[in-house]
Design an enzyme around this catalytic site. Structure first.
Site, short mmCIF file in Angstrom:
data_model
loop_
_atom_site.label_atom_id
_atom_site.label_comp_id
_atom_site.label_asym_id
_atom_site.label_seq_id
_atom_site.Cartn_x
_atom_site.Cartn_y
_atom_site.Cartn_z
N ASP A 116 3.05 -19.35 2.17
CA ASP A 116 3.41 -20.33 1.15
C ASP A 116 2.41 -20.24 0.00
O ASP A 116 1.64 -19.28 -0.06
CB ASP A 116 3.45 -21.75 1.75
CG ASP A 116 2.07 -22.17 2.29
OD1 ASP A 116 1.08 -21.43 2.07
OD2 ASP A 116 2.00 -23.23 2.92
N ASP A 135 7.54 5.72 -0.47
CA ASP A 135 8.02 6.98 0.11
C ASP A 135 7.48 7.19 1.52
O ASP A 135 7.51 8.31 2.03
CB ASP A 135 7.57 8.17 -0.77
CG ASP A 135 6.05 8.32 -0.78
OD1 ASP A 135 5.36 7.34 -0.42
OD2 ASP A 135 5.56 9.41 -1.13
N VAL A 186 1.24 3.72 -4.15
CA VAL A 186 0.73 5.10 -4.16
C VAL A 186 1.91 6.05 -3.99
O VAL A 186 2.57 6.05 -2.95
CB VAL A 186 -0.29 5.30 -3.00
CG1 VAL A 186 -0.93 6.68 -3.08
CG2 VAL A 186 -1.35 4.21 -3.01
N GLY A 219 4.83 5.73 -5.14
CA GLY A 219 6.08 5.00 -4.94
C GLY A 219 6.35 4.74 -3.46
O GLY A 219 5.56 5.15 -2.60
N HIS A 257 0.82 -1.22 0.00
CA HIS A 257 0.00 0.00 0.00
C HIS A 257 0.85 1.27 0.00
O HIS A 257 0.41 2.31 -0.47
CB HIS A 257 -0.98 -0.02 1.18
CG HIS A 257 -2.14 -0.94 0.95
ND1 HIS A 257 -3.44 -0.59 1.20
CD2 HIS A 257 -2.19 -2.20 0.45
CE1 HIS A 257 -4.24 -1.61 0.88
NE2 HIS A 257 -3.50 -2.60 0.43
#
Ligand code: HEM
Length: 348
Positions: free
Chosen positions: A272, A79, A75, A77, A71
């Site tokens: 897994d 940051d 959005v 990148g 998430h």
């Protein structure tokens, strides 16, 4: 509190000066494995120590960290924009978007940041700490099968808007066409969509995230599983339900899916390829998961990863690295935040 015009002007001038001091964000190509080896020796071990401790106390935190990576990076990148709290200047940050329901582990990241700050003040970004933390969580939850090196050197951004998160992140009611388009906008293929969706082998979702599934026909969801979900959702006001039925209470599984009891696990959240088996058996929570079966190429990959768990471990690690390299929008500036939930100039 009322401020005089002179004090306000001075405050605005200080904030402007601090913003000017911000540096342009590093682009993906400039990220480097071992970036902090000289700048903040041992930082990766500090993060790992905290993650081991946190997951020992509550294994569920691992899923929260892996979702946070997604998430954050999808959005603006990677940051750290998803970590920012609401403020007077920015009352609706990404966190508040409906699509971000259930995000967690913010306090843990703040705790890690505080201990990293003590060791090397203003050197390590929150966005890098988040990627290290998610990497360590993925490794622990998979018993070491999902492992990768983290290229680092990201900066923390200044912008965080709920509207942007809502527009850019995929929704659990999306169909396969919308999901493919959504991932393509970030330069991710159909195969990578299928690989990354495998993260739904762990963690949980709120009933409101799969309301539609509760009435879907038997061709889309196994009726016994649908009954189980209906029962779980009747037990509270929008309670969270585990994504992987093998992590469900034994008694509940025995009641609704007695043939499944031998697969119930004592230790939950093992990362897994079980998501692909669950998906083919139509026992996944989100419509967005089921819809992958309706697209020829995606379905082929669901079969591929159901058949080959080792391949999924490797490809999932590679896809997380690719996610972690999503850059900030061109021309963005960044900083090393002192606290992950607040932009530095608001600390003064
Ligand atoms: C393909 C599109 C995706 C959709 C529509 C989607 C949607 C969702 C939703 C609705 C939830 C539950 C939220 C709640 O109700 O609390 C969830 C949980 C989760 N998602 Fe996704 N997701 C997607 C892709 C991904 C990807 C790419 C990752 C990571 C690589 C991921 C990792 C997780 C994890 C680990 C959880 C459990 C979180 C927890 O237990 O705290 N998801 N997802």
């Amino acid at each position: 509190m009322r401020l005089s015009a002179a004090v306000l002007c001075a405050l605005v001038a200080v904030q402007a000066a601090l913003l000017l001091a911000a540096v342009p964000s590093a682009q993906a190509g400039e990220l480097e494995v071992g970036y902090y080896s000289k700048k903040c020796k041992g930082v990766e071990n500090v993060v790992k120590w905290h993650i081991i401790k946190a997951l020992k106390a509550n294994r569920r935190t691992g899923a929260a960290l892996i979702r946070l990576l997604f998430h954050d990076c999808f959005v603006r990148g990677c940051d750290g924009s998803v970590l920012l709290d609401a403020s007077y200047e920015n009352p609706h940050p990404e966190k508040e978007a409906p699509v971000n329901i259930g995000l967690a582990a913010f306090d843990l990241l703040e705790e890690i940041k505080a201990s990293v700050e003590k060791r090397c003040p203003e050197v390590v970004s929150c966005s890098d700490i988040l990627i290290y933390a998610a990497r360590d969580a993925a490794s622990i939850l998979s018993n070491g099968n999902v492992h990768f090196d983290v290229p680092a050197g990201r900066l923390d951004g200044f912008v965080s808007k709920a509207d942007e998160a809502q527009a850019e992140l995929p929704d659990s009611i999306h169909d396969v066409k919308q999901l493919i388009e959504n991932f393509a906008k970030k330069n991710f293929t159909v195969e990578e969509l299928v690989i990354l969706s495998g993260a739904h082998a762990i963690g949980q979702g709120h009933c409101s995230s799969f309301t539609g599934r509760l009435t879907e026909p038997a061709s889309q969801i196994t009726p016994a599983y649908r009954d189980l979900l209906n029962y779980k959702c009747s037990q509270g006001s929008n309670p969270p339900v585990v994504n992987n039925v093998r992590d469900e209470d034994y008694g509940v599984v025995a009641r609704f899916m007695p043939g499944f009891t031998s697969r119930v696990r004592k230790i939950p959240d093992f990362l897994d390829n079980s998501y692909y088996h669950n998906n083919l058996a139509k026992i996944v929570t989100f419509h967005s998961d089921w819809t992958l079966l309706t697209h020829k190429e995606a379905l082929g990959h669901v079969h591929e990863y159901a058949d080959n768990g080792t391949l999924w471990d490797e490809d999932f690690a590679d896809s997380l690295v690719k996610l972690s390299k999503l850059p900030m929008p061109a021309g963005s500036k960044g900083e090393i935040r002192k606290k992950c939930s607040v932009i530095n100039h608001r600390l003064y």
